[in-house]
Design a protein around this motif. Structure first.
Motif, PDB file in Angstrom:
ATOM      1  N   UNK A  29      86.138  -6.762 -34.438  1.00  0.00           N
ATOM      2  CA  UNK A  29      85.110  -6.606 -35.226  1.00  0.00           C
ATOM      3  C   UNK A  29      84.698  -8.057 -35.958  1.00  0.00           C
ATOM      4  N   UNK A  30      85.689  -8.612 -36.144  1.00  0.00           N
ATOM      5  CA  UNK A  30      85.435 -10.089 -36.615  1.00  0.00           C
ATOM      6  C   UNK A  30      84.710 -10.968 -35.742  1.00  0.00           C
ATOM      7  N   UNK A  31      85.233 -10.739 -34.566  1.00  0.00           N
ATOM      8  CA  UNK A  31      84.402 -11.695 -33.547  1.00  0.00           C
ATOM      9  C   UNK A  31      82.989 -11.185 -33.359  1.00  0.00           C
ATOM     10  N   UNK A  32      82.751  -9.937 -33.377  1.00  0.00           N
ATOM     11  CA  UNK A  32      81.216  -9.228 -33.273  1.00  0.00           C
ATOM     12  C   UNK A  32      80.578  -9.773 -34.428  1.00  0.00           C
ATOM     13  N   UNK A  33      80.750  -9.692 -35.641  1.00  0.00           N
ATOM     14  CA  UNK A  33      80.060  -9.839 -36.613  1.00  0.00           C
ATOM     15  C   UNK A  33      79.677 -11.352 -37.090  1.00  0.00           C
TER      16      UNK A  33
END
Length: 210
Positions: free
Chosen positions: A138-142
Motif C-alpha cells: 500500500x505504501x508503494x502504491x500511494x
C-alpha cells in the motif's frame, strides 16, 4: 463570459494542487497510523530480533510532506504567473520528482522487505508479518500514485510557460501593427475602435474574437 488561456491554466493548476494536497494529507495520516502499528507490533516481538527502521513508512511520510510543500509553492505560482517564476518552479519540481523517484526505487525496489520480515518475524507472529507485507504494498502504491498529479502539474506549468511566451509575442506584434495603422491611415487624435477584441472576465486581458 470569456476566459483567456492563462486563466484556464491557473485554474487547472489550482485544481490539481488541491488533489495533491488531499492525497498528501491522507498519506501523512496513514503513515503516522502505520508507524504506531509498527511500534506496537515490534514491541511484542522477542528482544533478540533487531528490526531496522521502517524506511517504507518514513518514505511514505516524507513524500507526503514534500507533496504538501509543493502544493504551497504551486498555489503561489498559480497566483503569480510570470516567466521567471515558472522557470524556477519547473526546476524545483523536476528536482523534487527526481529525488522522490530515487528514494522510491531505493526503498521499495532495491530492499527485499519480504525476506527481511521472514527472517526477523517468527511463526508465532504471522499476522503481524502479513500486516506489514500488505501495508508495504500500500505504501508503494500511494507513493507512486501521488507522483502522477505532480507530473501533471509540471506539464501544466510548462504549457503555461509556452502560453506566456506566445501571448507576449502576439501582444508585441499587435502593438506594432496598431502603431503602423495609426501612423499611416488614421489621424493622431482620432480614436480607433477595435471591435474584434474583448476582455477576459478574470484578468481583463484583451482577447481576439474568432
Amino acid at each position: 463570459m470569456v476566459r483567456c488561456a492563462r486563466c484556464c491554466l491557473q485554474k487547472s493548476i489550482r485544481i490539481v494542487n488541491l488533489i495533491i494536497l488531499l492525497l498528501a494529507i491522507g498519506m501523512i495520516i496513514y503513515s503516522l497510523w502505520l508507524q504506531k502499528k509498527w511500534n506496537g507490533g515490534v514491541a511484542q516481538l522477542p528482544a533478540t530480533a533487531s528490526f531496522p527502521r521502517p524506511w517504507f513508512i518514513l518514505t511514505c511520510l516524507g513524500v507526503g510532506i514534500a507533496a504538501c510543500l509543493s502544493t504551497v509553492v504551486g498555489h503561489m505560482v498559480a497566483n503569480c504567473i510570470s516567466h521567471s517564476t515558472l522557470c524556477i518552479y519547473i526546476v524545483t519540481i523536476i528536482s523534487l520528482l527526481l529525488l522522490e523517484l530515487a528514494v522510491v526505487v531505493a526503498i521499495f525496489f532495491r530492499m527485499d522487505w519480504k525476506m527481511l520480515f521472514a527472517k526477523l518475524i517468527d511463526k508465532y507472529h504471522t499476522n503481524f508479518k502479513i500486516f506489514l507485507l500488505f501495508h508495504l504494498k500500500m505504501c508503494r502504491f500511494v507513493t507512486i500514485l501521488i507522483l502522477v498529479p505532480q507530473i501533471n502539474v509540471l506539464a501544466l506549468v510548462v504549457i503555461s510557460l509556452w502560453a506566456i511566451g506566445t501571448e507576449q509575442r502576439r501582444h508585441r506584434n499587435d502593438s506594432e501593427q496598431a502603431s503602423i495603422l495609426q501612423s499611416f491611415l488614421v489621424r493622431p487624435n482620432s480614436p480607433v475602435l477595435d471591435t474584434s477584441r474583448h476582455a477576459c472576465c478574470s484578468c481583463e486581458n484583451l482577447l481576439e474574437s474568432t
